[in-house]
Design a protein around this motif. Sequence first.
Motif, mmCIF file in Angstrom:
data_model
loop_
_atom_site.group_PDB
_atom_site.id
_atom_site.type_symbol
_atom_site.label_atom_id
_atom_site.label_comp_id
_atom_site.label_asym_id
_atom_site.label_seq_id
_atom_site.Cartn_x
_atom_site.Cartn_y
_atom_site.Cartn_z
ATOM 1 N N GLU A 1 43.084 36.861 23.847
ATOM 2 C CA GLU A 1 43.591 37.270 25.162
ATOM 3 C C GLU A 1 42.556 36.984 26.250
ATOM 4 O OE1 GLU A 1 46.550 38.278 25.872
ATOM 5 O OE2 GLU A 1 47.432 39.198 24.100
ATOM 6 N N ILE A 2 41.291 37.302 25.970
ATOM 7 C CA ILE A 2 40.247 37.072 26.964
ATOM 8 C C ILE A 2 40.091 35.578 27.249
ATOM 9 C CG2 ILE A 2 37.786 37.270 27.436
ATOM 10 C CD1 ILE A 2 39.174 39.867 27.763
ATOM 11 N N ASN A 3 40.230 34.762 26.214
ATOM 12 C CA ASN A 3 40.170 33.313 26.436
ATOM 13 C C ASN A 3 41.211 32.887 27.469
ATOM 14 O OD1 ASN A 3 38.117 33.100 24.567
ATOM 15 N ND2 ASN A 3 39.438 32.401 22.905
ATOM 16 N N GLU A 4 42.401 33.458 27.369
ATOM 17 C CA GLU A 4 43.456 33.140 28.333
ATOM 18 C C GLU A 4 43.082 33.639 29.725
ATOM 19 O OE1 GLU A 4 46.864 31.830 30.155
ATOM 20 O OE2 GLU A 4 46.008 31.287 28.203
ATOM 21 N N ALA A 5 42.542 34.865 29.804
ATOM 22 C CA ALA A 5 42.142 35.404 31.106
ATOM 23 C C ALA A 5 41.077 34.528 31.751
ATOM 24 C CB ALA A 5 41.633 36.837 30.938
ATOM 25 N N LEU A 6 40.145 34.025 30.945
ATOM 26 C CA LEU A 6 39.063 33.201 31.493
ATOM 27 C C LEU A 6 39.542 31.814 31.875
ATOM 28 C CD1 LEU A 6 36.120 34.327 29.195
ATOM 29 C CD2 LEU A 6 36.348 34.705 31.662
ATOM 30 N N ARG A 7 40.624 31.359 31.272
ATOM 31 C CA ARG A 7 41.202 30.093 31.732
ATOM 32 C C ARG A 7 41.763 30.238 33.144
ATOM 33 N NH1 ARG A 7 42.379 29.063 26.187
ATOM 34 N NH2 ARG A 7 44.243 30.371 26.211
ATOM 35 N N TYR B 1 45.127 37.724 35.599
ATOM 36 C CA TYR B 1 44.140 37.709 34.518
ATOM 37 C C TYR B 1 43.578 39.097 34.247
ATOM 38 C CZ TYR B 1 40.594 37.933 38.196
ATOM 39 O OH TYR B 1 39.840 38.328 39.272
ATOM 40 N N LYS B 2 43.610 39.964 35.238
ATOM 41 C CA LYS B 2 43.065 41.311 35.038
ATOM 42 C C LYS B 2 43.954 42.134 34.114
ATOM 43 C CE LYS B 2 40.658 41.125 39.431
ATOM 44 N NZ LYS B 2 40.498 41.702 40.781
ATOM 45 N N ALA B 3 45.263 41.969 34.229
ATOM 46 C CA ALA B 3 46.166 42.641 33.296
ATOM 47 C C ALA B 3 45.967 42.096 31.887
ATOM 48 C CB ALA B 3 47.616 42.449 33.748
ATOM 49 N N ILE B 4 45.738 40.794 31.773
ATOM 50 C CA ILE B 4 45.485 40.197 30.461
ATOM 51 C C ILE B 4 44.204 40.768 29.865
ATOM 52 C CG2 ILE B 4 45.025 38.034 29.234
ATOM 53 C CD1 ILE B 4 46.696 36.619 31.422
ATOM 54 N N CYS B 5 43.175 40.909 30.698
ATOM 55 C CA CYS B 5 41.911 41.481 30.228
ATOM 56 C C CYS B 5 42.102 42.924 29.777
ATOM 57 C CB CYS B 5 40.862 41.397 31.338
ATOM 58 S SG CYS B 5 39.228 42.029 30.870
ATOM 59 N N ASN B 6 42.871 43.709 30.540
ATOM 60 C CA ASN B 6 43.133 45.091 30.142
ATOM 61 C C ASN B 6 43.853 45.149 28.794
ATOM 62 O OD1 ASN B 6 41.986 45.948 32.507
ATOM 63 N ND2 ASN B 6 43.828 46.910 33.319
ATOM 64 N N LYS B 7 44.772 44.224 28.599
ATOM 65 C CA LYS B 7 45.489 44.179 27.317
ATOM 66 C C LYS B 7 44.516 43.878 26.179
ATOM 67 C CE LYS B 7 48.514 40.857 26.417
ATOM 68 N NZ LYS B 7 49.746 40.051 26.194
ATOM 69 N N ALA B 8 43.584 42.980 26.428
ATOM 70 C CA ALA B 8 42.575 42.664 25.411
ATOM 71 C C ALA B 8 41.741 43.881 25.062
ATOM 72 C CB ALA B 8 41.678 41.530 25.913
ATOM 73 N N ILE B 9 41.419 44.694 26.062
ATOM 74 C CA ILE B 9 40.620 45.891 25.807
ATOM 75 C C ILE B 9 41.368 46.838 24.873
ATOM 76 C CG2 ILE B 9 39.675 47.963 26.902
ATOM 77 C CD1 ILE B 9 38.973 46.154 29.305
ATOM 78 N N SER B 10 42.679 46.933 25.035
ATOM 79 C CA SER B 10 43.450 47.783 24.119
ATOM 80 C C SER B 10 43.500 47.197 22.717
ATOM 81 C CB SER B 10 44.864 48.004 24.664
ATOM 82 O OG SER B 10 44.865 49.022 25.633
ATOM 83 N N ASP C 1 35.061 35.914 35.982
ATOM 84 C CA ASP C 1 35.256 37.366 35.916
ATOM 85 C C ASP C 1 34.267 37.984 34.944
ATOM 86 O OD1 ASP C 1 36.589 39.855 36.434
ATOM 87 O OD2 ASP C 1 37.527 39.659 34.469
ATOM 88 N N SER C 2 33.346 38.794 35.454
ATOM 89 C CA SER C 2 32.291 39.363 34.603
ATOM 90 C C SER C 2 32.846 40.334 33.573
ATOM 91 C CB SER C 2 31.242 40.064 35.471
ATOM 92 O OG SER C 2 31.826 41.126 36.224
ATOM 93 N N ILE C 3 33.893 41.068 33.931
ATOM 94 C CA ILE C 3 34.479 42.023 32.987
ATOM 95 C C ILE C 3 35.043 41.298 31.775
ATOM 96 C CG2 ILE C 3 36.431 43.582 32.658
ATOM 97 C CD1 ILE C 3 35.915 44.739 35.342
ATOM 98 N N SER C 4 35.667 40.170 32.000
ATOM 99 C CA SER C 4 36.232 39.416 30.872
ATOM 100 C C SER C 4 35.139 38.965 29.912
ATOM 101 C CB SER C 4 37.017 38.213 31.387
ATOM 102 O OG SER C 4 38.180 38.620 32.075
ATOM 103 N N TYR C 5 34.038 38.468 30.447
ATOM 104 C CA TYR C 5 32.942 38.052 29.568
ATOM 105 C C TYR C 5 32.370 39.251 28.804
ATOM 106 C CZ TYR C 5 32.837 33.341 31.501
ATOM 107 O OH TYR C 5 33.173 32.047 31.851
ATOM 108 N N ASN C 6 32.196 40.373 29.487
ATOM 109 C CA ASN C 6 31.673 41.548 28.801
ATOM 110 C C ASN C 6 32.627 42.022 27.711
ATOM 111 O OD1 ASN C 6 29.696 43.747 28.539
ATOM 112 N ND2 ASN C 6 31.328 45.030 29.334
#
Length: 323
Positions: free
Chosen positions: A214-220, A192-201, A225-230
């Motif tokens: 993308e973040i929705n998928e990471a949170l599933r 999920y952390k790689a997915i979150c990084n992709k969302a940031i890009s 994960d606080s970074i995903s919510y932020n």
Amino acid sequence: MSRTSVFEPQCSSSSSSNDGSSSNALEPTTSTITSEQQQAQQVTDDGSHDDDDDDEDGGRLHASTASRSSDDLQHRATLVASSSDSDAAAATSSSKSTATRASCDEARIVVRRATPTASEIAEANRLAAEASVYRRQLDHVNCIRKYNDASRLNPLDALMYYNRSHSYRSLERHYEVIASLNKAIMLSPLDYKAICNKAISWSALGEHRRAIAEINEALRIDPHDSISYNSRGYSYACLNLHERAIQDFSEAIRINPTFVNALENRAFSYGVLKKRELELQDYSTILQLDPHNASAYYCRGSAFKRMERDEDGMHGTLAPMLE
């Protein structure tokens, strides 16, 4: 050979994103509002502010830097490898053209090949170690070159694609970041952390709705994960959906009460909505956590001035707010 990610999250110069992980903040990368950010080599924010007294939005948003260590990669494929040829091709262009966008999506195309030999794995690890040295030296071009060579020898190592994405991000080559992370995710689908990084890009490219998906998928995969919510809150705020953004920033802060980036972001959204007391409260909390945060002092002072103007418009005059 044990390897760890050499990428560290970066925040604005005035504060760090204490998310409790190895990383937001949205380390998520400077936008005009700001993006997570040497804690971010992902996203850089100079922490500066416009001196215009009429700046109604006050502070700035900070996208999460979601830097992750190698220990976080837990799911590795054993049969499917990414095409090293298409990988090399992806590294040659940072264009925002439609063709480049398509190449990111097409990074999901994979080829099958034999499992690398022990000698190939050893040589790939040696090259990856050299790439890490280049990364620490901020020589991102040679870092990418070494990871490319390593991944040709061992295309089954998700960590190489993951770590390479950090150098692409430092060069603000976000389409290559996405392509590289797609390959890492193919090999480690639950990362999920790689997915979150992709969302940031995606967010850095202005594709905020795609970033949210993308973040929705990471949170599933990891709903804590606080970074995903932020990061998702940042994208909502960029879409001017500040009430929704505040919900995500608040959840990030609930998970990690010392997450300065999320506090800054929530204060920003409170300011846009003219919820002055809540805005001031968040900036005061930041200063309790980091008494040397110059940006928070500036933003809190600006919030007091805006509150005075609001009150002055209603009542004519207002007594000083601060001693």
